[in-house]
Design an enzyme around this catalytic site. Structure first.
Site, PDB file in Angstrom:
ATOM      1  N   GLU B  50      51.649   4.415  76.316  1.00  0.00           N
ATOM      2  CA  GLU B  50      52.489   3.447  75.232  1.00  0.00           C
ATOM      3  C   GLU B  50      53.094   2.659  76.118  1.00  0.00           C
ATOM      4  O   GLU B  50      54.195   3.155  76.654  1.00  0.00           O
ATOM      5  CB  GLU B  50      53.502   4.389  74.475  1.00  0.00           C
ATOM      6  CG  GLU B  50      52.856   4.900  73.104  1.00  0.00           C
ATOM      7  CD  GLU B  50      53.951   5.751  72.385  1.00  0.00           C
ATOM      8  OE1 GLU B  50      55.218   5.331  72.651  1.00  0.00           O
ATOM      9  OE2 GLU B  50      53.637   6.752  71.976  1.00  0.00           O
ATOM     10  N   ASP B  61      65.908   5.053  68.712  1.00  0.00           N
ATOM     11  CA  ASP B  61      65.916   5.725  69.906  1.00  0.00           C
ATOM     12  C   ASP B  61      67.174   6.409  70.408  1.00  0.00           C
ATOM     13  O   ASP B  61      68.371   5.814  69.895  1.00  0.00           O
ATOM     14  CB  ASP B  61      65.748   4.520  71.098  1.00  0.00           C
ATOM     15  CG  ASP B  61      64.092   4.486  71.107  1.00  0.00           C
ATOM     16  OD1 ASP B  61      63.219   5.445  70.945  1.00  0.00           O
ATOM     17  OD2 ASP B  61      63.662   3.193  70.682  1.00  0.00           O
TER      18      ASP B  61
END
Lengths: 397, 267
Positions: B50, B61
């Site tokens: 990824e 995040d």
């Protein structure tokens, strides 16, 4: 003409929901709770009672005759949201959302704040209703608004300085979103402006639209007619949408939002999102955003912490595109000039955010001339800004 | 038409194991360093990669990936560098996807973004903040170009909503193991097996679990019930903690090979 949002919270191409899947459940729960509350007589009565006995509504209007001499002689009428408990319009929204929080059975609220007005209002509502309160505030803002940090702490809230990114309002929202993703079962995110994912833009507007409803009646009673223009400062845009909304269907009333031009839009150091930005997605909704060619958010700049935000509420983006509202940009210098002028001509110290709307009134008054009536949302008082203003004007502390 | 990602899961299912999917933001630790990390992933036995599109406001995040994104953005990483990193991965012979928040796609051009993924050999895109309600233009683009749209589902996704999301996915379904942001955890959430089981009732697609996996033991545990194990922050920590780039790359390769063993031990 009205700009009622669709069921998914769109205003034309703007608004909607761009969030992690983890938040969808909470947003739907909130949407259901606020729709139910809108028609629930108990909720309506509870909120009205708080407005009357706690925040001090209806707020009055004041005609600013000496200030008006500098605005081409137009009649200038101030809607005094600065006289609300906690010193700004922000209390309208936090009381509504805090009541909803209790209805949803949640015990903890989180909030973001820039200038500290929304943080103080949130901490106040939390204290009143016995909720735990955590306020995220950019580290940069905790420095320039240290008085409000102390106020929030006195009110029992925890203030978390946010060290990521530009360390201002945008990053405080990011950090609040991260907290919410993690603690969504127990926590309500008490978002302070008409941005964010649906239903926040519609819900926060609905809690503030009382500003326009009251002032429309008050101006009619005082002058016998509707104002020619309604002005408000626009960061995220909550006080502006609050005063604009009732007037949207009054086609002859001009709605003018004043954005923060900082050092000047042409310098790139500004927070004038509609004037100097482009459509994009930020903080859960599609709207105008200050962004670069890769879609990265550009840091905004303004002397006013409360307007220092690189996005804007999606309903403003739509009102701009369809031409129902106009958006202009006012520099730090123009805002501070209007700030000083209101202090000296009317004995009212406005918030620096609000001073942007006052600067707009000086322009618009001169454009419209003597017989015009201009209604301004005096969204907040300037006690919190005394230090910034003293520094700006070289007054020794 | 199938993508390399589709083919990968056919292969790992035949081998009765889970796939190891490794995450690195483009341009981290540097534009060139990222390319070396990708090679270390491949050398360590990673099955798919990824490539993260670093973004200024990454609300999904935690601190580790935020710090990596900041470091990458400071070096000027943009769409061009993302697609370059993607090509490095696909040229090395592994399936690769891009993970990005929505605004960079919208700014680049929705169909053009999908086309650039395909042009660089990429299989698809993971979109953590694109809700299915807002995905009409994206659906049209990925179907036209023939890449995998990968959506994230969470433990809070209701049974009623789950099939609506998974029916929009191809390649795999990204199962967020817990309510929270990316980052290493001492244990993988106990909610993950339950979420995977709920997803299985809605789709035959492979299911990969992300958030909080960092060790061989954790990978082994997740591989027992999921088709893919996604690891991100642990690799970034390995790079950040290393005294120099060489040591960091060795640490990445070592961790990758341990995790690669883990995904083969789960069943």
């Amino acid at each position: 003409m009205t700009t009622v949002d669709d069921l998914a919270g769109h205003f034309g191409p703007y608004g909607g929901r761009f969030v992690p899947e983890a938040l969808i459940g909470a947003l739907e729960e909130l949407d259901a709770a606020r729709i139910k509350a809108q028609t629930d007589p108990t909720f309506i009565a509870e909120l009205a009672e708080l407005h009357r006995t706690y925040s001090g509504r209806p707020s009055i209007i004041t005609e600013a005759k000496r200030f008006a001499e500098h605005a081409g002689g137009a009649r200038i009428i101030l809607k005094r949201e600065d006289l609300n408990h906690t010193g700004s319009h922000k209390i309208n929204n936090v009381l509504g959302q805090a009541l909803l929080t209790k209805r949803m059975g949640k015990k903890r609220i989180i909030a973001e704040t820039g200038a500290g007005q929304h943080g103080v209002a949130s901490a106040t509502a939390a204290a009143l209703m016995g909720l735990e309160c955590v306020v995220y505030m950019g580290e940069e803002d905790t420095k320039r608004q240290s008085l409000n940090v102390a106020r929030m702490k006195l009110l029992g809230a925890e203030v978390v300085p946010v060290m990521s990114g530009s360390r201002t309002l945008k990053d405080a929202i990011n950090e609040a979103m991260r907290d919410w993703v993690t603690n969504v079962e127990t926590t309500h995110y008490l978002l302070g402006t008409v941005a964010g994912p649906h239903p926040f833009p519609s819900m926060v507007r609905d809690f503030h639209k009382i500003i326009g409803e009251e002032s429309r009646e008050q101006v009619l009673a005082l002058t016998g007619r509707l104002p020619d223009a309604v002005l408000a400062c626009v960061g995220g845009g909550s006080n502006a949408i609050g005063i604009f909304h009732r007037f949207i269907s009054d086609k002859d009333v001009r709605l003018i939002g004043l954005e923060a031009a900082g050092d000047g839009v042409e310098t790139g150091r500004h927070a004038a999102t509609i004037t100097g930005g482009s459509p994009g997605v930020l903080h859960g909704n599609r709207t105008y955003v200050l962004q670069d060619e890769n879609g990265q958010t550009i840091e905004s700049h303004s002397i006013s912490a409360g307007l220092d935000y690189p996005g804007v509420g999606p309903e403003h983006a739509y009102l701009h595109d369809i031409g129902r509202a106009e958006y202009r940009a006012v520099t730090d210098a123009e805002a501070m000039h209007a700030f000083a002028l209101l202090c000296k001509t009317e004995g009212i110290i406005p918030a620096i955010e609000t001073a942007h709307a006052l600067a707009g009134a000086l322009q618009v008054g001169n454009e419209l001339g003597k017989d015009a009536i201009i209604l301004i949302n005096l969204s907040g008082r300037g006690d919190k800004d005394v230090q910034t203003a003293a520094q700006y004007f070289g007054i020794p502390l | 038409m199938t993508t390399p990602l589709d083919d990968l899961f056919v292969k790992t299912r035949a081998e009765n194991r889970a796939a190891l999917i490794a995450y690195i933001p483009a341009g981290f630790p540097s534009i060139e360093g990222c390319k070396k990390v990708i090679q270390a992933f491949v050398d360590g036995g990673v099955d798919a990669i990824e490539i993260g599109f670093p973004y200024s406001d990454p609300v999904m995040d935690g601190p580790t990936i935020q710090a990596a994104a900041d470091q990458s953005l400071a070096q000027g990483t943009g769409a061009k560098e993302v697609f370059q990193a993607l090509k490095v991965a696909t040229d090395a012979g592994v399936a690769a996807v891009v993970m990005t928040y929505w605004n960079p796609i919208e700014k680049y051009g929705v169909e053009k973004f999908a086309q650039s993924i395909a042009d660089n050999g990429g299989s698809g895109v993971i979109t953590p903040d694109l809700t299915i309600e807002e995905s009409a233009s994206w659906k049209e683009a990925v179907e036209k170009i023939g890449i995998n749209p990968i959506y994230v589902v969470a433990p809070s996704t209701t049974d009623a909503r789950l099939p609506k999301v998974t029916s929009r996915c191809s390649g795999f379904v990204y199962a967020a193991s817990l309510m929270g942001v990316t980052g290493t955890r001492t244990s993988v959430s106990s909610g993950a097996p339950d979420l995977v089981a709920r997803i299985r009732t809605t789709t035959d697609l492979p299911i990969a679990v992300g958030l909080g996996v960092s060790t061989r033991e954790q990978a082994k545990g997740v591989a027992g019930y999921a088709d893919g194990v996604i690891v991100g922050s642990a690799f970034i920590n390995a790079l950040l903690d290393a005294p120099n780039e060489e040591a960091g790359l060795l640490a990445v390769k070592t961790l990758a090979s341990e995790l690669a063993q883990g995904v083969r031990e789960g069943r």
